[in-house]
Write an enzyme that holds these catalytic residues in place. Structure first.
Site, mmCIF file in Angstrom:
data_model
loop_
_atom_site.group_PDB
_atom_site.id
_atom_site.type_symbol
_atom_site.label_atom_id
_atom_site.label_comp_id
_atom_site.label_asym_id
_atom_site.label_seq_id
_atom_site.Cartn_x
_atom_site.Cartn_y
_atom_site.Cartn_z
ATOM 1 N N ASP A 299 0.421 2.347 -2.002
ATOM 2 C CA ASP A 299 0.233 3.535 -2.847
ATOM 3 C C ASP A 299 -0.772 3.300 -3.977
ATOM 4 O O ASP A 299 -0.765 2.255 -4.624
ATOM 5 C CB ASP A 299 1.566 3.958 -3.468
ATOM 6 N N ASP B 109 5.670 9.146 7.456
ATOM 7 C CA ASP B 109 5.691 7.950 6.615
ATOM 8 C C ASP B 109 6.667 6.921 7.169
ATOM 9 O O ASP B 109 7.870 7.166 7.253
ATOM 10 C CB ASP B 109 6.096 8.401 5.200
HETATM 11 C C1 GLA Z 1 5.631 6.256 0.257
HETATM 12 C C2 GLA Z 1 4.255 6.887 0.438
HETATM 13 C C3 GLA Z 1 3.997 7.827 -0.703
HETATM 14 C C4 GLA Z 1 5.061 8.902 -0.785
HETATM 15 C C5 GLA Z 1 6.451 8.250 -0.887
HETATM 16 C C6 GLA Z 1 7.571 9.251 -0.737
HETATM 17 O O1 GLA Z 1 5.656 5.427 -0.852
HETATM 18 O O2 GLA Z 1 3.277 5.907 0.539
HETATM 19 O O3 GLA Z 1 2.723 8.422 -0.562
HETATM 20 O O4 GLA Z 1 4.985 9.727 0.338
HETATM 21 O O5 GLA Z 1 6.625 7.262 0.141
HETATM 22 O O6 GLA Z 1 8.847 8.700 -0.848
#
Ligand code: GLA
Length: 491
Positions: free
Chosen positions: A305, A239
């Protein structure tokens, strides 16, 4: 007894007036006799450990057999778990069989030993949408146990992925990343999952920190991959987050700057003696779909998200995935994010998803059409009958897992109605007719399919109800009818 009562209430929901039936079940109960619900193809690299829990539904006890297993693999006939590794590249056709007191069934699994893994979109569970930064090993184990006891594993869900917040604040004296005290033994967890025929996923960032402020892998990539390999990790979600701090220091940020850390990780993963499914997460920046495959991604998030609001499902699912179909295929999938179904809460207390039943049918239908990874975001230890029924429709899952791997696109927009469709490997087609409006609509199915470019429509099946299509159908607001049919190809 309680389980039977819940099933009955859920099924009754389908015939009760809407006021009494917020969450109505559409998927017919699985027969007592064995049925294969799993993928037709499975990919692994030569010599990599294979763990495959045979996805047969039906009453237990069940006995399994597998003929023509290639050298190096064996089957646990009581549990139905294939394990081992195959050195020789090639295509192996394995003949599976399952038998119980009510009957027996055969199925064919094509094992492709070569360079490509994730031949169908990965399926499983991820901790983020339910536990957020409050995740613990105990909670992960509870969902893993429920994945099996609820029967979800009999439909192909097999990854158990720990998202952010498993890391300790400091590396050890050798620079090794440590789990925090909520995770007493990740290697033990991996071993236990593998014993159940399930797979372990982990999360990190190419930056110094993760989105949740935990330690990332910057400058320790090699060490971290080694650690994950030692723990038996089968999946990595990588990520961007903390890496953005570094990107901000650059005078101008190019696509190449975004690609670089992902390629670095790809090269390290490729050196490991096990298959680690590589999930690129950087929210679709720099048109990741155009380079995600080259960067080694088996999947890449195409957007920010997803949350359990209809507006987000609408935006991420219906608006942002348009035109991306050509970038996805076996081994490399567009990822519109995890399923916001069941008990979610992102670590701030669990609650039911705010999506209505129809919005959830739409969500799962569209994800299946998009050949999206099916990662369940809700806590499985609190799985309710509606959510179980929603996630265990083998005809819907078969669309998602179709070996041709052709993602759907929007083929017709007609007022509030959208038709998304894709070809399937048996020469037939799958389509969803979605009602994105605020009022229920009566729809002539053949007319809409014709409008979407299909002609000569032959036998047609309603996949949620698992029965022949009606000619006209009432599609509720934000609802869907999912179809499989024979026809001349769409435009
Ligand atoms: C980002 C990602 C999420 C999750 C969070 C974790 O927002 O897009 O899917 O993994 O980080 O902190």
């Amino acid at each position: 007894m309680l389980k039977r009562l819940l099933i009955l209430l859920c099924l009754l929901g389908g015939v009760l007036p809407v006021a009494f039936a917020q969450n109505y079940c559409l998927t017919p109960p699985a027969p007592a006799a064995p049925r294969y619900n799993g993928p037709a193809v499975l990919g692994a690299r030569p010599g990599s450990p294979i763990i495959f829990r045979l996805p047969f539904s039906g009453e237990r006890p069940m006995k399994f057999s597998a003929r023509r297993l290639p050298k190096g693999l064996s089957l646990n006939a009581a549990e139905g778990i294939i394990s081992g590794s195959v050195k020789k590249p090639g295509e192996y056709v394995v003949k599976l069989k399952a038998k119980n007191a009510s009957g027996s069934v055969k199925a064919k699994l094509i094992l492709k030993i070569g360079d490509t893994i994730a031949l169908t979109p990965p399926m499983g569970w991820n901790s983020w949408n339910c536990w957020g930064l409050e995740v613990s090993q105990e909670k992960v184990m509870a969902s893993a146990r429920a994945l099996i006891s609820s029967g979800l594993a009999d439909y192909g869900y097999c990854y158990i992925n720990i998202d952010d917040a498993w890391q300790a604040p400091d590396r050890d004296a050798d620079g090794k990343l440590q789990p925090n005290d909520r995770f007493p033994d990740i290697a033990g967890l991996g071993e236990w999952l593998h014993g159940q025929g399930l797979r372990l996923g982990i999360y990190s960032s190419p930056g110094a920190t993760t989105c949740g402020g935990y330690l990332g892998s910057l400058d320790y990539e090699e060490k971290d991959v080694q650690t994950w390999n030692d723990w038996g990790v089968d999946y990595l979600k990588y990520d961007l987050c903390g890496y953005r701090a570094y990107l901000k220091t650059l005078p101008e940020v190019t696509q190449a700057d975004h690609i670089k850390p992902y390629v670095k990780m790809k090269e390290l993963l490729a050196l490991q003696p096990r298959d680690i499914c590589y999930s690129i997460c950087q929210y679709g920046l720099m048109e990741v779909w155009t380079w995600g495959r080259e960067a080694g991604g088996n999947l890449w998030r195409t957007t920010g998200d997803l949350t359990d609001k209809w507006e987000r499902v609408h935006r991420i699912g219906f608006q942002k995935q348009r035109g991306l179909a050509g970038y996805s295929g076996p081994g490399h999938w567009n990822d519109p994010d995890m399923l916001v179904v069941g008990k979610v809460g992102w670590g701030e207390g669990l609650r039911d998803t705010r999506l209505t039943a129809d919005e959830q049918y739409t969500h799962v239908s569209l994800w299946a059409l998009l050949a999206a990874p099916l990662m369940i975001g809700g806590d499985l230890s609190l799985l309710d009958e509606f959510t179980r029924n929603l996630l265990c429709n083998h005809e819907i899952i078969a669309v998602d897992q179709d070996p041709l791997g052709k993602q759907a696109d929007c083929l017709l927009e007609d007022g509030a109605i959208q038709v998304w469709g894709r070809p399937l490997c048996d020469g037939s087609f799958a389509a969803g007719i979605f009602n994105l409006g605020e009022e229920a609509l009566s729809v002539d199915i053949i007319e809409k399919l014709k409008g979407a470019g299909w002609s000569g429509i032959g036998s047609c099946r309603d996949l949620w109800r698992q029965k022949p299509c009606p000619q006209t159908v009432n599609i509720p607001s934000h609802g869907v009818i999912m179809l499989k049919f024979n026809a001349m190809g769409a435009k």
